[in-house]
Design a protein around this motif. Sequence first.
Motif, PDB file in Angstrom:
ATOM      1  N   LEU A 152       0.813  -1.219   0.000  1.00  0.00           N
ATOM      2  CA  LEU A 152       0.000   0.000   0.000  1.00  0.00           C
ATOM      3  C   LEU A 152       0.846   1.269   0.000  1.00  0.00           C
ATOM      4  O   LEU A 152       0.338   2.355  -0.290  1.00  0.00           O
ATOM      5  CB  LEU A 152      -0.926  -0.008   1.220  1.00  0.00           C
ATOM      6  CG  LEU A 152      -2.015  -1.099   1.204  1.00  0.00           C
ATOM      7  CD1 LEU A 152      -2.825  -1.057   2.492  1.00  0.00           C
ATOM      8  CD2 LEU A 152      -2.934  -0.924  -0.003  1.00  0.00           C
ATOM      9  N   ARG A 153       2.133   1.142   0.310  1.00  0.00           N
ATOM     10  CA  ARG A 153       3.016   2.313   0.257  1.00  0.00           C
ATOM     11  C   ARG A 153       3.384   2.695  -1.177  1.00  0.00           C
ATOM     12  O   ARG A 153       3.918   3.780  -1.409  1.00  0.00           O
ATOM     13  CB  ARG A 153       4.303   2.041   1.040  1.00  0.00           C
ATOM     14  CG  ARG A 153       4.127   2.003   2.548  1.00  0.00           C
ATOM     15  CD  ARG A 153       5.481   2.062   3.229  1.00  0.00           C
ATOM     16  NE  ARG A 153       5.365   1.786   4.667  1.00  0.00           N
ATOM     17  CZ  ARG A 153       5.877   0.720   5.265  1.00  0.00           C
ATOM     18  NH1 ARG A 153       6.560  -0.166   4.550  1.00  0.00           N
ATOM     19  NH2 ARG A 153       5.732   0.541   6.554  1.00  0.00           N
ATOM     20  N   GLN A 154       3.159   1.798  -2.122  1.00  0.00           N
ATOM     21  CA  GLN A 154       3.577   2.066  -3.500  1.00  0.00           C
ATOM     22  C   GLN A 154       2.755   3.210  -4.080  1.00  0.00           C
ATOM     23  O   GLN A 154       1.526   3.193  -4.030  1.00  0.00           O
ATOM     24  CB  GLN A 154       3.408   0.811  -4.356  1.00  0.00           C
ATOM     25  CG  GLN A 154       4.158  -0.389  -3.838  1.00  0.00           C
ATOM     26  CD  GLN A 154       5.647  -0.137  -3.720  1.00  0.00           C
ATOM     27  OE1 GLN A 154       6.272   0.420  -4.615  1.00  0.00           O
ATOM     28  NE2 GLN A 154       6.229  -0.557  -2.599  1.00  0.00           N
ATOM     29  N   PRO A 155       3.407   4.226  -4.658  1.00  0.00           N
ATOM     30  CA  PRO A 155       2.676   5.386  -5.195  1.00  0.00           C
ATOM     31  C   PRO A 155       1.779   4.987  -6.370  1.00  0.00           C
ATOM     32  O   PRO A 155       2.162   4.206  -7.233  1.00  0.00           O
ATOM     33  CB  PRO A 155       3.802   6.328  -5.644  1.00  0.00           C
ATOM     34  CG  PRO A 155       4.998   5.443  -5.843  1.00  0.00           C
ATOM     35  CD  PRO A 155       4.859   4.342  -4.833  1.00  0.00           C
ATOM     36  N   GLY A 156       0.579   5.520  -6.378  1.00  0.00           N
ATOM     37  CA  GLY A 156      -0.342   5.283  -7.487  1.00  0.00           C
ATOM     38  C   GLY A 156      -0.980   3.921  -7.503  1.00  0.00           C
ATOM     39  O   GLY A 156      -1.684   3.575  -8.466  1.00  0.00           O
ATOM     40  N   LEU A 157      -0.780   3.136  -6.452  1.00  0.00           N
ATOM     41  CA  LEU A 157      -1.268   1.763  -6.449  1.00  0.00           C
ATOM     42  C   LEU A 157      -2.778   1.680  -6.641  1.00  0.00           C
ATOM     43  O   LEU A 157      -3.272   0.815  -7.361  1.00  0.00           O
ATOM     44  CB  LEU A 157      -0.871   1.072  -5.138  1.00  0.00           C
ATOM     45  CG  LEU A 157      -1.315  -0.378  -4.986  1.00  0.00           C
ATOM     46  CD1 LEU A 157      -0.461  -1.291  -5.854  1.00  0.00           C
ATOM     47  CD2 LEU A 157      -1.243  -0.822  -3.530  1.00  0.00           C
ATOM     48  N   LEU A 158      -3.511   2.571  -6.006  1.00  0.00           N
ATOM     49  CA  LEU A 158      -4.965   2.496  -6.025  1.00  0.00           C
ATOM     50  C   LEU A 158      -5.600   3.416  -7.065  1.00  0.00           C
ATOM     51  O   LEU A 158      -6.815   3.593  -7.088  1.00  0.00           O
ATOM     52  CB  LEU A 158      -5.518   2.832  -4.633  1.00  0.00           C
ATOM     53  CG  LEU A 158      -4.984   1.960  -3.487  1.00  0.00           C
ATOM     54  CD1 LEU A 158      -5.629   2.358  -2.165  1.00  0.00           C
ATOM     55  CD2 LEU A 158      -5.223   0.482  -3.771  1.00  0.00           C
ATOM     56  N   GLU A 159      -4.794   3.979  -7.941  1.00  0.00           N
ATOM     57  CA  GLU A 159      -5.337   4.847  -8.987  1.00  0.00           C
ATOM     58  C   GLU A 159      -5.961   4.012 -10.107  1.00  0.00           C
ATOM     59  O   GLU A 159      -5.541   2.886 -10.375  1.00  0.00           O
ATOM     60  CB  GLU A 159      -4.240   5.748  -9.553  1.00  0.00           C
ATOM     61  CG  GLU A 159      -3.715   6.767  -8.545  1.00  0.00           C
ATOM     62  CD  GLU A 159      -2.624   7.644  -9.137  1.00  0.00           C
ATOM     63  OE1 GLU A 159      -2.320   7.463 -10.354  1.00  0.00           O
ATOM     64  OE2 GLU A 159      -2.078   8.484  -8.404  1.00  0.00           O
ATOM     65  N   ARG A 160      -6.937   4.582 -10.763  1.00  0.00           N
ATOM     66  CA  ARG A 160      -7.641   3.902 -11.849  1.00  0.00           C
ATOM     67  C   ARG A 160      -6.692   3.693 -13.028  1.00  0.00           C
ATOM     68  O   ARG A 160      -6.002   4.627 -13.455  1.00  0.00           O
ATOM     69  CB  ARG A 160      -8.836   4.740 -12.283  1.00  0.00           C
ATOM     70  CG  ARG A 160      -9.676   4.126 -13.403  1.00  0.00           C
ATOM     71  CD  ARG A 160     -10.774   5.105 -13.815  1.00  0.00           C
ATOM     72  NE  ARG A 160     -11.519   4.610 -14.953  1.00  0.00           N
ATOM     73  CZ  ARG A 160     -12.583   3.830 -14.876  1.00  0.00           C
ATOM     74  NH1 ARG A 160     -13.018   3.460 -13.682  1.00  0.00           N
ATOM     75  NH2 ARG A 160     -13.213   3.418 -15.958  1.00  0.00           N
ATOM     76  N   PRO A 161      -6.604   2.477 -13.582  1.00  0.00           N
ATOM     77  CA  PRO A 161      -5.718   2.217 -14.732  1.00  0.00           C
ATOM     78  C   PRO A 161      -6.096   3.081 -15.934  1.00  0.00           C
ATOM     79  O   PRO A 161      -7.278   3.288 -16.219  1.00  0.00           O
ATOM     80  CB  PRO A 161      -5.962   0.733 -15.032  1.00  0.00           C
ATOM     81  CG  PRO A 161      -6.451   0.154 -13.749  1.00  0.00           C
ATOM     82  CD  PRO A 161      -7.248   1.239 -13.097  1.00  0.00           C
ATOM     83  N   THR A 162      -5.086   3.579 -16.625  1.00  0.00           N
ATOM     84  CA  THR A 162      -5.315   4.439 -17.800  1.00  0.00           C
ATOM     85  C   THR A 162      -4.675   3.874 -19.065  1.00  0.00           C
ATOM     86  O   THR A 162      -4.720   4.519 -20.112  1.00  0.00           O
ATOM     87  CB  THR A 162      -4.761   5.850 -17.543  1.00  0.00           C
ATOM     88  OG1 THR A 162      -3.355   5.758 -17.220  1.00  0.00           O
ATOM     89  CG2 THR A 162      -5.487   6.523 -16.385  1.00  0.00           C
ATOM     90  N   ASN A 163      -4.083   2.671 -18.984  1.00  0.00           N
ATOM     91  CA  ASN A 163      -3.433   2.119 -20.172  1.00  0.00           C
ATOM     92  C   ASN A 163      -4.473   1.545 -21.130  1.00  0.00           C
ATOM     93  O   ASN A 163      -5.660   1.456 -20.826  1.00  0.00           O
ATOM     94  CB  ASN A 163      -2.402   1.053 -19.787  1.00  0.00           C
ATOM     95  CG  ASN A 163      -2.990  -0.017 -18.885  1.00  0.00           C
ATOM     96  OD1 ASN A 163      -4.195  -0.089 -18.679  1.00  0.00           O
ATOM     97  ND2 ASN A 163      -2.134  -0.849 -18.323  1.00  0.00           N
ATOM     98  N   ALA A 164      -4.021   1.124 -22.301  1.00  0.00           N
ATOM     99  CA  ALA A 164      -4.932   0.703 -23.375  1.00  0.00           C
ATOM    100  C   ALA A 164      -5.779  -0.495 -22.987  1.00  0.00           C
ATOM    101  O   ALA A 164      -6.987  -0.543 -23.271  1.00  0.00           O
ATOM    102  CB  ALA A 164      -4.129   0.395 -24.633  1.00  0.00           C
ATOM    103  N   GLU A 165      -5.171  -1.494 -22.338  1.00  0.00           N
ATOM    104  CA  GLU A 165      -5.939  -2.698 -21.988  1.00  0.00           C
ATOM    105  C   GLU A 165      -6.756  -2.536 -20.721  1.00  0.00           C
ATOM    106  O   GLU A 165      -7.601  -3.385 -20.397  1.00  0.00           O
ATOM    107  CB  GLU A 165      -5.019  -3.906 -21.857  1.00  0.00           C
ATOM    108  CG  GLU A 165      -3.995  -3.814 -20.753  1.00  0.00           C
ATOM    109  CD  GLU A 165      -2.669  -3.280 -21.240  1.00  0.00           C
ATOM    110  OE1 GLU A 165      -1.630  -3.652 -20.681  1.00  0.00           O
ATOM    111  OE2 GLU A 165      -2.679  -2.474 -22.196  1.00  0.00           O
ATOM    112  N   GLY A 166      -6.513  -1.463 -19.963  1.00  0.00           N
ATOM    113  CA  GLY A 166      -7.302  -1.242 -18.759  1.00  0.00           C
ATOM    114  C   GLY A 166      -6.961  -2.192 -17.637  1.00  0.00           C
ATOM    115  O   GLY A 166      -7.788  -2.435 -16.752  1.00  0.00           O
ATOM    116  N   VAL A 167      -5.750  -2.741 -17.637  1.00  0.00           N
ATOM    117  CA  VAL A 167      -5.332  -3.688 -16.612  1.00  0.00           C
ATOM    118  C   VAL A 167      -3.971  -3.276 -16.070  1.00  0.00           C
ATOM    119  O   VAL A 167      -3.033  -3.047 -16.833  1.00  0.00           O
ATOM    120  CB  VAL A 167      -5.253  -5.125 -17.158  1.00  0.00           C
ATOM    121  CG1 VAL A 167      -4.764  -6.086 -16.072  1.00  0.00           C
ATOM    122  CG2 VAL A 167      -6.608  -5.585 -17.684  1.00  0.00           C
ATOM    123  N   VAL A 168      -3.873  -3.174 -14.762  1.00  0.00           N
ATOM    124  CA  VAL A 168      -2.594  -2.935 -14.101  1.00  0.00           C
ATOM    125  C   VAL A 168      -2.378  -4.063 -13.104  1.00  0.00           C
ATOM    126  O   VAL A 168      -3.262  -4.375 -12.299  1.00  0.00           O
ATOM    127  CB  VAL A 168      -2.565  -1.577 -13.375  1.00  0.00           C
ATOM    128  CG1 VAL A 168      -1.336  -1.476 -12.488  1.00  0.00           C
ATOM    129  CG2 VAL A 168      -2.576  -0.439 -14.376  1.00  0.00           C
TER     130      VAL A 168
END
Length: 272
Positions: free
Chosen positions: A246-262
Amino acid sequence: MALGAPGFYSPHGTGPWFQPAGTAEATSYYDTSMLRATLEQFIDFDRINSGETRLSVGAVNVATGNFVYFDNTTHAIRPEHIMASGALPPGFPAVEIEGEFYWDGGVVSNTPLQWVVESEPRQDILAFQVDLWSARGPLPRTMAEVITRQKEIQYSSRTRANSDRFRTEQKLRSALVDLLAKLPEDLRNTPEYRMLHPVADRKVYSLIQMIYRSERHEGGSKDFDFSRQSMRDHWRAGYHDTLRTLRQPGLLERPTNAEGVVIFDLATHGRE
């Protein structure tokens, strides 16, 4: 191993080879009947079945080999459903539910990601996938290490392979959205379009993988070692791995890449 765990399981008085065929004593090493009372004491089944939070537990039908999900949207969850999802053979006996017998779902898949990401209606998902067995490990040098390594491979659920395959599938779904949008109106009234349209979507998925790495002293008994010290070790490892994740930055942000998967993997993205 010799005495069992209070409130959980106890060894049968005689070995399974000396018991009448077809009995629980002949098909398992331990009696788990006391577990029902423990579950009824600590679990609020009325709350589970209220629909406040969705709960799904997986088990394997012993007779058919099929994976079955007991879900509080389709079943009234009772102690036997929980017991079936943890009835790992040959230690624990199969659990009877409505005339059918079930073993632990880990016999087929220990962490069935597909049930979560493919549930209907499809929706954006943030999933924490916790694996208690690691597919990666050292080459065994003794028979004890062979047994341990066999279990690690058997129960590791092919976590990364399943996640990578899902990423590819979702990329195809996203591409299908673009393709169907370009079709002329006359092609949108075809059976092929009606079949493909429900499959196409732009839902997004954040999959956070947390894979437990066994300590060096843990061996082939890890799947049935429920001692207090072992439980505390596992809880402590899970707690600290969750904090690191949970310390990782941006972990809970909504995916914005083409496939929609992070996909975030603690082992790949850094471990303190």
